[in-house]
Enzyme design. Sequence first.
Site, short mmCIF file in Angstrom:
data_model
loop_
_atom_site.label_atom_id
_atom_site.label_comp_id
_atom_site.label_asym_id
_atom_site.label_seq_id
_atom_site.Cartn_x
_atom_site.Cartn_y
_atom_site.Cartn_z
N LYS A 1 -21.86 48.56 13.40
CA LYS A 1 -21.30 48.88 12.07
C LYS A 1 -21.91 48.01 11.00
CE LYS A 1 -16.70 50.39 13.53
NZ LYS A 1 -15.30 50.05 13.51
N HIS B 1 -26.24 69.46 40.40
CA HIS B 1 -27.59 70.02 40.26
C HIS B 1 -28.41 69.22 39.25
CE1 HIS B 1 -26.66 73.58 42.70
NE2 HIS B 1 -25.43 73.23 42.37
N GLU C 1 -14.15 50.49 26.49
CA GLU C 1 -13.86 49.62 25.35
C GLU C 1 -12.89 48.50 25.73
OE1 GLU C 1 -14.55 51.66 21.20
OE2 GLU C 1 -12.42 51.28 21.45
O1 PA5 Z 1 -9.81 52.29 20.62
C1 PA5 Z 1 -10.14 51.95 19.51
O2 PA5 Z 1 -9.54 51.03 18.91
C2 PA5 Z 1 -11.27 52.62 18.79
O3 PA5 Z 1 -11.93 53.53 19.61
C3 PA5 Z 1 -10.77 53.34 17.56
O4 PA5 Z 1 -9.84 54.30 17.95
C4 PA5 Z 1 -11.92 54.01 16.79
O5 PA5 Z 1 -12.91 53.07 16.51
C5 PA5 Z 1 -11.41 54.63 15.51
O6 PA5 Z 1 -10.80 53.66 14.73
P1 PA5 Z 1 -9.87 54.05 13.51
O7 PA5 Z 1 -8.71 54.77 14.04
O8 PA5 Z 1 -9.50 52.75 12.89
O9 PA5 Z 1 -10.68 54.91 12.58
#
Ligand code: PA5
Length: 437
Positions: A411, A297, A276
Amino acid sequence: MITLNVSASLRQEALKRQAEWQTKASLLSTRQGEGNDFLGWINLPEQTGADLLTKVKQTAERLRKLSQTVVVVGIGGSYLGARAVITAMRGELTNKKPDIIYAGHQLSQDYMNDLIHRLDGEDYSVIVISKSGTTIEPAVAFRILKQHCEQKYGKAASKDRIVCITDAHKGALKTLADQEGYETFVIPDDVGGRYSVLTPVGLLPIAVAGLDIDALLAGAKMMHKSVENLDDNNLSYVYALLRNYFIEQGKSVEVMTSFDARFYYLIEWWKQLFGESEGKNGKGLLPVGLLYTTDLHSMGQYMQEGQRLFFETFISLKRPDTVCKIPFSDNNLDGLNFMAGMELCEVNRQAELGTMLAHQQGGVPTLRIEVDAMDENHLGQLIYFFEYACGLSAYILGVNPFNQPGVESYKKNMFALIKKPGYEDKYEEIQSKIKDL
Ligand code: PA5
């Protein structure tokens, strides 16, 4: 202690790029890079106050007393860090109480029904974690669990069993927590999800699991000290240089693997942290996680002889906590008496060395991160090592490590398809496109 083992020649090649990449890497410590309003994680090990830690421990103790099971509701950075530490410390087959289980990290209906069925027969509590407070997966899971909890224990008693971790000011979860009077912990404004494991997001579930959060923070603090200067003693920097050097050499994938299943969720957390943070603008190594010998494996053939797209990072534990020796057998029908008396970890270690050598000979560059012990202090060191390396690596790569604009695309489509108010135009627009899916 944590060490980063790499051949002298690779290390030298990566270090040669210092002159070129140091200015970009230094954007992290000078706080001049993109996303610099999300650098609160850097000083968490030093700045997490005693009052907050006391509150976390008290709440953890209450939940432990009330619960056979604690359900941690969250997704992505809001749950993976806790799961990484808890799995590493407890192992896969634990029957330690309270059991820590997870929800809101996907939308499977059968998983949810299995969970509810299980909770019908157990005393439980819920920790719901969402920084934005609006993420659909944890929000839906929490709605279902809240209703179940209130039906089981009553509305008033449920207040002792539900804890919310969210933004200080905004989001639906914040509003709900305030109105219902739930105990709340704050995720600081300047800490993003995947860098939040050392805030209550990770600390509370980890403390509920009976683990030592002071040692976790102490380990992170030690690592922070050791990565402050951009020199060749800085493990995060060397790892970040190596990653970018491999990109320069045409690699597009980093495979992180371990011969110890206890690292499974740490690798999942690493995947999210790097995926990310770096996967944007058509850039970034694809982070792939494997577990050996299991995956030897299934993926072993590809790793040895498939496309040379990747380099491989092994995360090794120097020595397990326990002893398990292979027994002698009188009739030796399986022919394994030559191993009698050997510890399983010795066989595993030789499998690791044999695999590294084979992969190197197959043209795969390898790195090894070796961890002296599986304890909270070392896990704190590892977390901080990877977080800092990720910031450096992304800045060298030329991307903002602290945003995730691409996550919004699915989303928006999903909101349109489930007819969330405000997405009516999008709904019309994508109708024709989904017919062929
Ligand atoms: O690293 C990030 O920002 C994301 O992976 C969030 O942690 C994830 O989308 C969850 O978001 P939130 O804590 O707003 O529900």
